[in-house]
Design an enzyme around this catalytic site. Structure first.
Site, PDB file in Angstrom:
ATOM      1  N   GLU A   1      -6.333   6.955  -1.279  1.00 62.18           N
ATOM      2  CA  GLU A   1      -6.338   5.762  -0.442  1.00 62.18           C
ATOM      3  C   GLU A   1      -6.978   4.574  -1.152  1.00 62.18           C
ATOM      4  OE1 GLU A   1      -4.684   5.316   2.287  1.00 62.18           O
ATOM      5  OE2 GLU A   1      -4.007   7.396   2.163  1.00 62.18           O
TER       6      GLU A   1
ATOM      7  N   HIS B   1       1.681   4.297  -2.952  1.00 60.10           N
ATOM      8  CA  HIS B   1       1.678   5.749  -2.777  1.00 60.10           C
ATOM      9  C   HIS B   1       2.931   6.370  -3.413  1.00 60.10           C
ATOM     10  CE1 HIS B   1      -1.908   6.399  -0.547  1.00 60.10           C
ATOM     11  NE2 HIS B   1      -1.534   5.764   0.538  1.00 60.10           N
TER      12      HIS B   1
ATOM     13  N   HIS C   1       0.838  -1.212   0.000  1.00 59.04           N
ATOM     14  CA  HIS C   1       0.000   0.000   0.000  1.00 59.04           C
ATOM     15  C   HIS C   1       0.867   1.255   0.000  1.00 59.04           C
ATOM     16  CE1 HIS C   1      -3.536   2.469   1.376  1.00 59.04           C
ATOM     17  NE2 HIS C   1      -2.557   3.195   1.898  1.00 59.04           N
ATOM     18  N   GLU C   2       1.882   1.279   0.865  1.00 59.70           N
ATOM     19  CA  GLU C   2       2.749   2.457   0.943  1.00 59.70           C
ATOM     20  C   GLU C   2       3.628   2.591  -0.299  1.00 59.70           C
ATOM     21  OE1 GLU C   2       2.078   4.559   3.074  1.00 59.70           O
ATOM     22  OE2 GLU C   2       0.782   3.280   4.268  1.00 59.70           O
TER      23      GLU C   2
END
Length: 396
Positions: free
Chosen positions: A256, A168, A164-165
């Site tokens: 997100e 980003h 997930h990070e």
């Protein structure tokens, strides 16, 4: 989610984010114009409102290059020192492969699978469950996780959070959020200076002071021109601040969902992302972290009235999207235990409370989940309260 759909959404979000950032930058000049209105209202007698507006616009043109330079200097400082500032604000420290071999290897494997440059790995010694990515370029990118997150999540769940990070970083979200936070900070700082200056000019030692009135102000038709100019300036300051916050929220919320989808694309494991989010839900508040850092975290919990100003969509809505669009399944609740349910002969015992809610009592029928028929929720497939844990014919 199909790759075409995902990358189309990412590209559309980048274009949309670019327009939002441009609008955020324009708000700086709105604040400069508001400041010019205040100065002109107090500097000269009391000319008509149209004269004050013309002078303020002339001042804006003169101040335009200086305001631009000041904003760019602020951005340059953030560009060079953002990672150190964030580490100082959160107390995070870098770790090496030797210090955290399992965590380091999970992150490294994800980077290798997509040809990404390995970011620095940081750990916050905090019991809360959260993580965030930071940095403005490949030399600065860093992924920070809390100690509590490492202890609460298994390897697959931690891999999903790291993915997930990394998403980003790959999508350019962290660079965009740092810029947005810096520009919004400029607007808030300048707005506070204007309000303080206006207060000092209006409430001096001798009591309330209004803008100076020329001896022939009435003959010039000035009337309340200065007062109206001040009211316009105050309205512009408040509006600029509110818009800067709304733009920040819009930037955060959209990214997100895409990061969750990107994590599933990287790990091919939507169930791990779902279970990680459910464990993090309500346990991610970092008391010592500034709001700008919380906006970059995987979860920024809000409740009640403050949810109107939330920078993240709710965990429930994110999980719902992963279930509906990414093929994820809600985790099965653990069976009740003697300690949790009391004497097995006591029919009035309370249901066992599992980590994601209240489990059903023993012997009760489990209800089919959204989109599940009664026939789909029965059989030899492991059943959770929202439907089968794994798809027929295979596990994760």
């Amino acid at each position: 989610m199909q790759a075409f759909g995902l990358y189309t959404h990412i590209r559309a979000n980048r274009i949309r984010s670019g327009f939002l950032l441009a609008g955020l930058f324009l708000l700086i000049y709105v604040m400069v114009f508001a400041g010019a209105l205040v100065v002109e209202a107090f500097a000269y007698g009391e000319p008509p409102l149209d004269v004050i507006l013309a002078r303020a616009f002339r001042d804006l043109i003169a101040a335009f290059p200086w305001a631009t330079i000041a904003a760019l200097v602020w951005l340059f400082i953030a560009y060079r020192f953002n990672r150190g500032i964030i580490a100082l604000a959160t107390g995070a420290h870098p770790v090496t492969r030797a210090e955290e071999p399992k965590l380091y290897q999970l992150l490294e494997n994800l980077c290798i699978s997509r040809g990404l440059t390995m970011p620095r790995l940081y750990i916050m010694e905090s019991p809360v469950l959260n993580a965030f990515a930071s940095g403005m370029n490949e030399k600065q990118y860093a992924v920070t996780v809390t100690r509590g997150l490492m202890e609460a999540l298994d390897d697959q769940e931690m891999e999903a959070v790291l993915a997930h990070e990394l998403t980003h970083i790959r999508n350019g979200d962290v660079r965009m959020m740092v810029i947005a936070v810096v520009i919004a900070g400029v607007i808030s700082f300048f707005g506070e200076i204007l309000f303080r200056s206006l207060t000092r000019m209006s409430f001096g030692a001798g009591g309330i002071r209004m803008p100076r009135r020329s001896s022939n102000g009435d003959r010039k038709g000035g009337g309340g021109g200065a007062l109206v100019a001040i009211l316009i300036a105050v309205a512009l300051i408040v509006l600029s601040w509110l818009l800067s916050q709304v733009i920040r929220f819009a930037l955060s919320r959209a990214r997100e969902y895409l990061a969750d989808a990107g994590a599933v694309e990287l790990t091919k494991n939507p169930d791990a992302m779902i279970s990680a989010l459910l464990k993090i839900d309500g346990r991610g508040e970092l008391p010592s972290a500034p709001s700008a850092v919380m906006e970059m975290c995987i979860d920024n919990p809000r409740s009640g009235f403050t949810d109107l100003f939330a920078t993240h969509p709710s965990i429930a809505s994110r999980v719902d999207r992963l279930v509906r669009f990414a093929g994820g399944r809600m985790p099965e609740l653990p069976p009740p235990t003697k300690e949790a349910s009391g004497d097995s002969t006591d029919t009035g015992a309370e249901p066992h409370a599992g980590p994601w809610g209240t489990a059903l009592p023993e012997g009760s029928a489990q209800q089919p989940g959204p989109g599940q028929s009664s026939s789909q929720s029965q059989g030899s497939i492991p059943q959770g309260p929202w439907g089968p844990l794994f798809p027929p014919g295979g596990g994760r």
